[in-house]
Design an enzyme around this catalytic site. Sequence first.
Site, PDB file in Angstrom:
ATOM      1  N   TYR A   4       2.513   9.113  12.766  1.00 43.20           N
ATOM      2  CA  TYR A   4       2.016   7.811  12.308  1.00 43.20           C
ATOM      3  C   TYR A   4       2.820   7.334  11.104  1.00 43.20           C
ATOM      4  CZ  TYR A   4      -0.897   4.366   9.998  1.00 43.20           C
ATOM      5  OH  TYR A   4      -1.346   3.233   9.371  1.00 43.20           O
ATOM      6  N   HIS A  36       0.936   5.314   1.368  1.00 40.92           N
ATOM      7  CA  HIS A  36       0.416   6.403   2.197  1.00 40.92           C
ATOM      8  C   HIS A  36       0.961   7.703   1.635  1.00 40.92           C
ATOM      9  CE1 HIS A  36      -1.226   4.415   5.803  1.00 40.92           C
ATOM     10  NE2 HIS A  36      -0.312   3.478   5.582  1.00 40.92           N
ATOM     11  N   HIS A  78       0.826  -1.200   0.000  1.00 44.15           N
ATOM     12  CA  HIS A  78       0.000   0.000   0.000  1.00 44.15           C
ATOM     13  C   HIS A  78       0.863   1.254   0.000  1.00 44.15           C
ATOM     14  CE1 HIS A  78       0.665  -0.746   4.299  1.00 44.15           C
ATOM     15  NE2 HIS A  78       0.448   0.525   4.501  1.00 44.15           N
TER      16      HIS A  78
END
Length: 141
Positions: A125, A62, A60
């Site tokens: 994060y 981000h 994935h």
Amino acid sequence: MPYSCGSHTAFHHHYHIVRTPKYRFKVLHGEVRLRVREIIRQVCSELGVKIIHGVLSRDHVHMFVEIPPHIAVSDFVRRAKGRSSRKIQQEFEHIRKRYWGQRFWQRGYFSTTSGNITDDVILNYLDKHTNPNKAGFSPNP
């Protein structure tokens, strides 16, 4: 909170966007990872989107980006997904064989603004999400 300025606007539109390859196959590594990162940077520079931070995992992507008000988030994601899917499948035969339906990315994507939480929380994060095996995005070169 720093604002960006256009010719007639001042804005602070930060979005956290997450996209995954179809079936969440772990194909974002090696040359494919570098090429996806390069293509996303090209799309961002063409549209005037500023990359604040980004992380490429094996399955994935981000992105924490600042998108000008005249560009819809869906248009930015559509262009980045479309161009990267087409170019990756043209350049890498093993990807073209795996994704024979000419769809590299999942249909949808996740997007949130940094309104309810601060930019620092999102950046922390993403920093925790990064490890030495993962290539990240740096701000536009």
